[in-house]
Design an enzyme around this catalytic site. Structure first.
Site, PDB file in Angstrom:
ATOM      1  N   GLU A 191       0.825  -1.215   0.000  1.00  0.00           N
ATOM      2  CA  GLU A 191       0.000   0.000   0.000  1.00  0.00           C
ATOM      3  C   GLU A 191       0.863   1.272   0.000  1.00  0.00           C
ATOM      4  OE1 GLU A 191      -4.090  -1.658   2.077  1.00  0.00           O
ATOM      5  OE2 GLU A 191      -2.704  -0.515   3.326  1.00  0.00           O
ATOM      6  N   GLU A 385      -5.308  -8.416  -0.466  1.00  0.00           N
ATOM      7  CA  GLU A 385      -5.938  -8.224   0.843  1.00  0.00           C
ATOM      8  C   GLU A 385      -7.417  -7.979   0.637  1.00  0.00           C
ATOM      9  OE1 GLU A 385      -4.360  -5.391   3.638  1.00  0.00           O
ATOM     10  OE2 GLU A 385      -2.288  -5.838   3.087  1.00  0.00           O
TER      11      GLU A 385
END
Length: 487
Positions: A191, A385
């Site tokens: 991320e 995720e």
């Protein structure tokens, strides 16, 4: 008749991060990391996240001086460091084709500046990968998952300093040299866009170490250094490991306009363009013109070294991975009700239900995200995720988590629809397949797993593992390659 199965060789599995599961924070020569400074924040998801992530030199010094794990759950994790054979056996029992893990940078290079790795740390990961190979579980390895050596943060203010690029490249090349025989799939930064939401966690940046008025500029500079480092290690992986595949990772923050009012639409468009910026650089190899103009309008000036643009352009990633937990909306109404998400606050969507932590549940948003990203980038995609945090109750050795099963079932069906419409989706790893310490709140009580870990927020418990009902449900999904979703 429509084929109900996912593509052959689809990578079903789960995802973990070293700092949330390993524990053993002071074992085997490991150095302190930024994650070891993270304190227990049980209400963080219900308020402005940035207020809870305020980091100062003083708070870091106090945390570093504390030699216990009492207020620092990530130092405990779930003891994966010692119990990984047991946990991998559970994953193999579920039929995992893949497992996403990270390598704790400070376990290999305690301060980040050593020229040679800590062999005890290398040995741990070597043993883990050997066991994964024995169980036929394909590793997907994240090189940087919020685990920067604390020493680099304190000495250089993290990624703000260019020399940290070289330290990261050295660490990554050791990983390629030592573990490349086991690992084909790599991710550079988890991320990477999160650097603006939590600069210390993502890049080791402490605001009071920045020159006055330069905090935002320093974040952009650190991000640029991570972009360059990502490109450099992508090149190294391709040279060192034959057939390696290197991806980038985006927090997919799907945003809709709250209404069809033109201002809502404009704000939403800009928010989604900003969200895609980080993938644009790593997939296309260049900064988007609109982002460069926005930085110029803000007075942000990034220092580019001579070959940076060439490095970015010539070493783009092989696939795009992303996290997806929720969607949100945007509105020009300053009084619009807001609700939390993955370290963000967004305007609440009246058409969607929410988890116990306020994250809005939107399976259709996952399909929309897949179509948008594949249309934009035209490279293979991987969802690395996805999941829901919930309060689980252990009773008679199991957890009746039908709410979790419902969540995954609806998201998986939307994935299949996107694939049927032409999206090249090669894998899916749920977050996290076993209960772990939550990233933002450092809670154990916010549980994601198919496997229950008997530990509470204060670290009490046996740490024994128990299969939830979702364990058996996901096992059947994998065994039938998705066909059981349509029973």
């Amino acid at each position: 008749m429509t084929n109900l199965k996912f593509p052959k060789n689809f990578l079903w599995g789960g995802a973990l991060a070293a700092n949330q599961v390993e524990g053993a924070w002071n074992v085997g020569g490991k150095g302190l990391s930024v994650a070891d400074m993270a304190t227990y924040k049980p209400d963080v998801d219900n308020k402005d996240y940035s207020a809870h992530m305020a980091i100062t030199s003083e708070s870091v010094a106090i945390a570093a001086a504390d030699t216990t794990d009492k207020f620092f759950p990530k130092r405990r994790g779930i003891d994966f460091y010692h119990r990984y054979p047991e946990d991998l056996a559970f994953f193999a029992e579920m039929g995992f084709k893949t497992l996403r893990v990270s390598i704790a940078w400070s376990r290999l290079f305690p301060t980040g500046e050593e020229l040679e790795p800590n062999e005890e740390g290398v040995s741990f990961y070597d043993s883990m990968f050997k066991e994964m190979k024995r169980l036929s579980i394909e590793p997907i390895v994240t090189l940087s998952h919020y685990e920067m050596p604390l020493a680099l943060s304190l000495k250089y203010n993290g990624w703000v300093e260019r020399r940290v690029v070289d330290d990261f490249v050295r660490f990554s090349e050791v990983c390629f040299d030592r573990f490349g025989k086991y690992v084909k799939y790599w991710l550079t930064f988890n991320e990477i866009d999160s650097i603006f939401r939590h600069p210390f966690t993502t890049a080791g940046i402490i605001e009071d170490k920045c020159e006055e008025g330069k905090y935002e500029s320093d974040i952009y500079q650190a991000l640029h250094h991570q972009f360059v480092a990502s490109a450099m290690v992508t090149k190294s992986a391709h040279e060192i490991i034959e057939g390696s595949q290197v991806g980038c990772m985006l927090t997919k923050l799907m945003t809709y306009p709250l209404t069809c009012a033109p201002l809502d639409v404009e704000l939403t468009l800009k928010k989604n363009l900003e969200n895609n910026f980080y993938a644009d650089v790593q997939v296309n190899g260049e900064y988007p013109k609109l982002i460069l103009k926005d930085m110029a309008n803000k007075g942000i000036q990034i220092k580019f070294e001579e070959n940076d643009l060439t490095i970015l352009k010539e070493n783009t990633v092989d696939y795009l991975s992303f996290s997806y937990y929720m969607s949100m909306t945007e509105s020009g109404d300053p009084n619009a009700e807001r609700t939390p998400g993955n370290t963000v606050l967004g305007v609440k969507n009246p058409y969607l239900p929410s988890t116990e932590w306020g994250w809005q549940i939107d399976p259709k948003g996952l399909k929309i995200s897949l179509i948008e990203l594949y249309d934009r980038y035209n490279i293979p995609l991987m969802i690395v995720e996805n999941g829901m945090g919930a309060v689980d109750i252990l009773k008679d050795g199991t957890v009746k988590d039908d709410y979790r099963i419902k969540y995954f079932k609806e998201h998986f069906k939307q994935m299949k629809e996107a694939i049927d419409e032409g999206v090249d989706l090669i894998g899916y790893t749920s977050w996290g397949p076993i209960d772990l310490v939550s990233a933002g709140t450092s809670q154990m009580s916010k549980r994601y797993g198919f496997i229950y870990v008997d530990a509470d927020d204060e670290g009490n418990g046996t740490y024994d593992r128990f299969r939830k009902e979702s364990f058996y449900w996901y096992r059947e999904v994998i065994e039938t390659n998705g066909e059981s979703l349509y029973k």
